[in-house]
Design a protein around this motif. Structure first.
Motif, mmCIF file in Angstrom:
data_model
loop_
_atom_site.group_PDB
_atom_site.id
_atom_site.type_symbol
_atom_site.label_atom_id
_atom_site.label_comp_id
_atom_site.label_asym_id
_atom_site.label_seq_id
_atom_site.Cartn_x
_atom_site.Cartn_y
_atom_site.Cartn_z
ATOM 1 N N VAL A 1 -1.499 -3.736 7.328
ATOM 2 C CA VAL A 1 -3.077 -3.007 7.188
ATOM 3 C C VAL A 1 -3.986 -3.935 6.518
ATOM 4 N N ASP A 2 -5.070 -4.488 7.365
ATOM 5 C CA ASP A 2 -5.893 -5.325 6.509
ATOM 6 C C ASP A 2 -6.799 -4.410 5.536
ATOM 7 N N ASP A 3 -7.564 -5.120 4.677
ATOM 8 C CA ASP A 3 -7.988 -4.618 3.474
ATOM 9 C C ASP A 3 -9.400 -3.704 3.988
ATOM 10 N N VAL A 4 -10.170 -4.252 5.183
ATOM 11 C CA VAL A 4 -11.070 -3.353 5.558
ATOM 12 C C VAL A 4 -10.557 -2.013 6.215
ATOM 13 N N SER A 5 -9.547 -1.985 6.886
ATOM 14 C CA SER A 5 -9.193 -0.822 7.418
ATOM 15 C C SER A 5 -8.384 0.043 6.643
ATOM 16 N N ALA A 6 -7.986 -0.200 5.415
ATOM 17 C CA ALA A 6 -6.961 0.508 4.518
ATOM 18 C C ALA A 6 -7.858 1.740 4.032
ATOM 19 N N PRO A 7 -9.061 1.503 3.739
ATOM 20 C CA PRO A 7 -9.646 2.811 3.113
ATOM 21 C C PRO A 7 -9.776 3.879 4.007
ATOM 22 N N LEU A 8 -10.139 3.545 5.493
ATOM 23 C CA LEU A 8 -10.138 4.308 6.575
ATOM 24 C C LEU A 8 -8.856 4.980 6.849
ATOM 25 N N LEU A 9 -7.813 4.424 6.595
ATOM 26 C CA LEU A 9 -6.512 5.076 6.756
ATOM 27 C C LEU A 9 -5.713 5.572 5.907
ATOM 28 N N SER B 1 1.044 -1.144 0.176
ATOM 29 C CA SER B 1 0.191 0.168 -0.041
ATOM 30 C C SER B 1 0.872 1.283 0.072
ATOM 31 N N HIS B 2 0.777 2.209 -1.031
ATOM 32 C CA HIS B 2 1.548 3.284 -1.015
ATOM 33 C C HIS B 2 0.655 4.510 -0.303
ATOM 34 N N SER B 3 -0.384 4.461 -0.163
ATOM 35 C CA SER B 3 -1.205 5.682 0.383
ATOM 36 C C SER B 3 -1.027 5.709 2.280
ATOM 37 N N ILE B 4 -0.587 4.822 2.514
ATOM 38 C CA ILE B 4 -0.233 4.798 4.071
ATOM 39 C C ILE B 4 1.281 4.603 4.146
ATOM 40 N N SER B 5 1.654 5.598 5.063
ATOM 41 C CA SER B 5 3.255 5.605 5.184
ATOM 42 C C SER B 5 3.654 5.388 6.811
ATOM 43 N N LEU B 6 4.993 4.953 6.917
ATOM 44 C CA LEU B 6 5.531 4.898 8.222
ATOM 45 C C LEU B 6 6.724 6.110 8.133
ATOM 46 N N SER B 7 6.587 6.736 9.415
ATOM 47 C CA SER B 7 7.520 7.727 9.855
ATOM 48 C C SER B 7 9.081 7.125 9.995
ATOM 49 N N ALA B 8 9.872 8.013 10.072
ATOM 50 C CA ALA B 8 11.200 7.439 10.361
ATOM 51 C C ALA B 8 11.225 7.077 11.804
ATOM 52 N N ALA B 9 10.563 7.721 12.568
ATOM 53 C CA ALA B 9 10.762 7.443 14.035
ATOM 54 C C ALA B 9 9.825 6.208 14.291
ATOM 55 N N ALA B 10 8.762 5.937 13.490
ATOM 56 C CA ALA B 10 7.949 4.606 13.697
ATOM 57 C C ALA B 10 8.936 3.524 13.149
ATOM 58 N N ALA B 11 9.549 3.568 12.110
ATOM 59 C CA ALA B 11 10.319 2.760 11.489
ATOM 60 C C ALA B 11 11.545 2.249 12.568
#
Length: 111
Positions: free
Chosen positions: A68-76, A4-14
């Protein structure tokens, strides 16, 4: 698994996910889901897991991975998964542009 490219991780989270993996001696993945409930209508569910499940989207940054699961992805969609260290504690935090309002603790939100 898809990417998924529409949701990202920050450097701090990584960095934090990679540190958890180093401590465990194997890869740790952060699972982010949205469930009904909470004081604002929806709430985030965050779990540390060892493996992805069918239908998971994988968000990666600097060797760390979140799921991220398919159901949650649109909300995120468009969200950034961050990790913040504050005086009162540290936690993963979801910066969600779709949330119209959220509760004081930042765990639940409405659209």
């Amino acid at each position: 698994m898809s990417t998924s490219h529409s949701i990202s991780l920050s450097a701090a989270a990584a960095r934090h996910i990679n540190a958890l993996s180093a401590q465990a001696g194997h890869e740790i993945l952060l699972r982010v889901a949205v469930e009904g409930g909470g004081c604002s209508g929806f709430q985030y569910q965050l779990d540390l897991v060892d493996a992805a499940e069918d239908g998971d989207s994988v968000i990666g940054y600097n060797g760390a991975r979140a799921l991220v699961d398919d159901v949650s992805a649109p909300l995120l969609n468009g969200s950034i998964i961050d990790y913040v260290e504050e005086l009162v504690g540290s936690q993963f935090k979801i910066l969600n542009p779709n949330a119209k309002s959220s509760c004081g603790c930042g765990v639940s939100f409405s659209i």
